[in-house]
Design an enzyme around this catalytic site. Structure first.
Site, PDB file in Angstrom:
ATOM      1  N   LYS A   1       0.873  -1.280  -0.028  1.00 17.62           N
ATOM      2  CA  LYS A   1      -0.014   0.042  -0.073  1.00 17.62           C
ATOM      3  C   LYS A   1       0.796   1.466  -0.163  1.00 17.62           C
ATOM      4  CE  LYS A   1      -3.608  -2.562   2.596  1.00 17.62           C
ATOM      5  NZ  LYS A   1      -4.350  -2.803   3.802  1.00 17.62           N
TER       6      LYS A   1
ATOM      7  N   GLN B   1      -4.416  -1.845  10.007  1.00 15.32           N
ATOM      8  CA  GLN B   1      -4.250  -3.057   9.397  1.00 15.32           C
ATOM      9  C   GLN B   1      -4.758  -4.267   9.946  1.00 15.32           C
ATOM     10  OE1 GLN B   1      -3.037  -3.692   5.965  1.00 15.32           O
ATOM     11  NE2 GLN B   1      -3.830  -5.635   6.574  1.00 15.32           N
TER      12      GLN B   1
ATOM     13  N   ASP C   1     -10.630   2.643   4.726  1.00 13.44           N
ATOM     14  CA  ASP C   1     -11.215   1.275   4.204  1.00 13.44           C
ATOM     15  C   ASP C   1     -12.682   1.065   4.144  1.00 13.44           C
ATOM     16  OD1 ASP C   1      -9.224  -0.815   3.945  1.00 13.44           O
ATOM     17  OD2 ASP C   1      -8.706  -1.000   5.934  1.00 13.44           O
TER      18      ASP C   1
END
Ligand code: NAP
Length: 293
Positions: A53, A98, A121
């Site tokens: 990412k 994460q 997200d």
């Protein structure tokens, strides 16, 4: 690959999307968008995902910062405090925690602390609620990436029976909401399956579009799939192999068995994975605009 079976390359679509984001970022006045990744511990897969990412962010001109927390000494409250601090930080547009977090922490509780406009997200309860209500929201990256992939390859969803083998917050739930929306790339008839589903095969065999995401490498062969269906393979499993890395990546689909049998299929790697990362960059740009207005 047989001529009548299309390979749905996420790599190709992601490349286009990343170029779009890069161009849009280059036209912004002032500072570039900034996303902060919070990682607890050093699990191999998490390290690899965050690195990927960060790499993509740098390529499109997005600034990214990584904060790593010790899995032994960090408490859930410490992580929540950091999220709250970043919510208030005007130089930060996006926050990503994460997954997975250590068992001692409640992932949902932590992500629900992220300000909705910085939730790149799209997992927090506000963004999920807006998604269900078909209101503007930041959509979770993997489901949004699957929709983009279907759009790029002109795979119609209206009136189609889409079977999703997954009911997680990351894949199945938001994807079913997206596919159920009225209009283009929605209007599907959606069936969501999971580990308690009885006679899974009889359901997957009915799918016009089959979305596989249960993390069981190479399990789904032609006995599970209708001839001529479209298969989107979300699963990623590391299977031990005698190569430099010590493993190879496999999807849930038995690709070799299906490639001459279905109408279209995504490869693993190079299918949904790159789409997920590209959508994250798109979401970060969206978060930047939300934070600036
Ligand atoms: P997860 O939370 O563990 O979800 C797995 C889902 O599969 C659950 O709904 C589970 O059912 C279901 N399942 C497991 N075994 C099954 C079986 N035998 N029959 C039917 N359903 C079964 O995992 P996740 O985070 O959603 O990820 C799923 C897979 O997608 C993993 O391989 C992950 O690496 C991959 N993934 C890929 C991307 C990408 O960008 N390509 C992004 C996210 C995830 P229950 O709910 O009943 O347990």
């Amino acid at each position: 690959m047989c001529a009548c079976c299309r390979l749905l390359s996420g790599k190709e679509v992601a490349c286009d999307l990343l170029l779009e984001v890069k161009e849009a970022v280059s036209k912004l006045s002032g500072r570039p968008p900034c996303v902060v990744f919070l990682r607890v511990g050093n699990a191999d897969a998490s390290v690899a995902y965050v690195n990927q990412k960060k790499k993509r962010a740098a390529e499109v001109g997005i600034r990214s910062l990584l904060k790593v927390f010790d899995s032994e000494t960090t408490t859930e409250q410490m992580l929540i405090d950091e999220v709250k601090r970043l919510n208030e930080d005007a130089s930060v547009d996006g926050i990503l925690v994460q997954a997975p977090l250590p068992d001692s922490m409640d992932f949902i509780k932590v992500i629900n602390t992220i300000a909705p406009e910085k939730d790149v997200d799209g997992f927090c309860s506000i963004n999920m609620g807006r998604l269900i209500q078909s209101e503007p929201a930041i959509s979770p990256c993997t489901p949004a990436g699957i929709i983009e992939l279907l759009k790029y390859y002109n795979v119609e969803t209206a009136g189609k029976h889409v079977v999703i083998v997954n009911r997680s917050l990351i894949v199945g739930k938001p994807l079913s909401a997206l596919l159920l929306r009225h209009g283009v790339l929605g209007d599907a008839t959606v069936t969501v399956c999971h580990s308690r589903t009885k006679d899974l095969r009889s359901i997957t065999q009915q799918a016009d579009i089959l979305i596989l995401a249960c993390g069981r490498p190479c399990c789904f062969d032609r006995f599970y799939v209708k001839k001529g269906a479209v298969v989107v393979d979300v699963g990623i499993s590391r299977v031990p192999a005698q190569n430099e890395r010590g493993y190879v990546l496999h999807g849930d689909a038995n690709f070799e068995d299906l490639k001459g049998y279905v109408a279209a299929i995504t490869p693993v790697p190079g299918g949904v994975g790159p789409m997920t990362v590209a959508m994250l960059m798109k979401n970060t740009l969206k978060a930047y605009h939300l934070c600036h207005h």
